[in-house]
Design a protein around this motif. Structure first.
Motif, PDB file in Angstrom:
ATOM      1  N   PRO A  17       0.801  -1.225   0.000  1.00  0.00           N
ATOM      2  CA  PRO A  17       0.000   0.000   0.000  1.00  0.00           C
ATOM      3  C   PRO A  17       0.834   1.276   0.000  1.00  0.00           C
ATOM      4  O   PRO A  17       0.425   2.295  -0.567  1.00  0.00           O
ATOM      5  N   TRP A  21      -0.428   3.881  -3.085  1.00  0.00           N
ATOM      6  CA  TRP A  21      -1.077   5.186  -2.971  1.00  0.00           C
ATOM      7  C   TRP A  21      -0.252   6.260  -3.679  1.00  0.00           C
ATOM      8  O   TRP A  21      -0.816   7.197  -4.258  1.00  0.00           O
ATOM      9  N   GLU A  38      -6.413   4.333  -0.195  1.00  0.00           N
ATOM     10  CA  GLU A  38      -5.243   3.465  -0.291  1.00  0.00           C
ATOM     11  C   GLU A  38      -4.187   3.851   0.733  1.00  0.00           C
ATOM     12  O   GLU A  38      -3.555   2.986   1.363  1.00  0.00           O
TER      13      GLU A  38
END
Length: 311
Positions: A17, A21, A38
């Motif tokens: 993650p 993002w 995210e």
């Protein structure tokens, strides 16, 4: 080339993650809601969650403020910052409290050991308090301390108080510039723009990574891009700062940009560089192509190429 970029971007989105993002925000131009959704996963999944899980009952990591490297509270929080852990995360704020509460203060400069402050460490503390929105009443005084440490050439050097050095250090200067940028973004009241502009000129006068006297590469290690960079300067970290600061691209950065471009693998990725010696909580990536390095390099190149600065 477009097909390669799309394939590499899809590969990046299969990662942690902390990578996803940033890809969504900086390479895909996704909407704020999608990016934030995210980004919040950094605290609950993957690398970020693993690091948060290592915090001890006292609020520190490895039971140390600055040591051991690289698992102390300072360096773990710096890594969480680089992963994009959202601001005001309660665990990060608690860690910041441990740092600022455990420091000694000398004319406004916080020190994490017995003895005068170290410019690099003061910069780290300012960055962490600013980024994580830790409401530290001594923050402005620490920023003023940093501003007083700026050298005539525009840089900073943690050796100035130890040896009397009057030439800026690449390592110290990038740490302080990142701290001033975070402080400004947090709404800090101290005026830091003039000092930051002078600091950027220090790097521009060196074409980011070269000797201002000989024109040679100042240190061969500057052309490696380990993640995390810890306290070290490198070309990619320098370019990331210029991009994030909103400064206009400057032709004097062109050579450094091409260093990054030349390090690209034939498949469109960049390799994982060996980390700096010292204990890590865990190796974030295996040897071979690195999603983190690839994302960081693509982001810098997109910024540079979109301005037409390459010409």
């Amino acid at each position: 080339m477009a097909g390669t970029l799309e394939r590499v971007t899809a590969w990046l989105l299969e990662g942690d993650p902390a990578i996803r993002w940033q890809v969504l925000q900086d390479l895909r131009g996704a909407g704020d809601d999608e990016v934030l959704t995210e980004r919040r996963r950094v605290a609950t999944e993957g690398w970020g969650a693993r690091l948060l899980g290592e915090q001890d009952g006292a609020g520190t990591w490895s039971q140390g403020l600055y040591l051991p490297k690289w698992t102390s509270t300072t360096y773990t929080l710096l890594l969480l910052h680089r992963l994009g852990l959202p601001e005001e995360n309660p665990q990060a704020v608690r860690g910041c409290h441990c740092l600022w509460d455990g420091a000694r203060y000398y004319d406004g400069g916080p020190s994490l050991w017995r003895g005068p402050p170290d410019t690099c460490v003061v910069g780290m503390l300012v960055l962490l308090a600013s980024y994580f929105r830790y409401g530290e009443p001594r923050l402005d005084a620490a920023v003023s301390w940093l501003l007083q440490e700026q050298l005539p050439d525009g840089g900073w050097n943690c050796q100035t108080r130890r040896t009397g050095s009057r030439h800026g250090s690449f390592h110290t200067s990038i740490t302080v510039l990142e701290a001033l940028d975070a402080y400004g973004r947090s709404g800090g009241p101290a005026e830091v723009r003039a000092a930051a502009a002078k600091g950027r000129e220090f790097f521009l006068a060196h074409h980011l990574y070269r000797s201002h006297t000989t024109g040679e590469v100042a240190d061969g290690a500057f052309t490696r891009f380990p993640f995390p960079p810890q306290w070290h300067f490198d070309v990619l970290r320098g370019l990331e700062y210029f991009r994030a600061s909103g400064a206009a691209p400057d032709p004097r950065l062109a050579d450094a940009v091409e260093r990054v471009r030349a390090a690209r693998n034939p498949d469109g990725s960049w390799k994982r560089y060996a980390p700096y010696p010292g204990r890590q909580w865990f190796p974030p990536e295996p040897q071979g192509p690195s999603r983190m390095t690839t994302m960081r390099c693509l982001r810098v190149l997109r910024w540079w190429d979109s301005t037409g600065s390459a010409g």
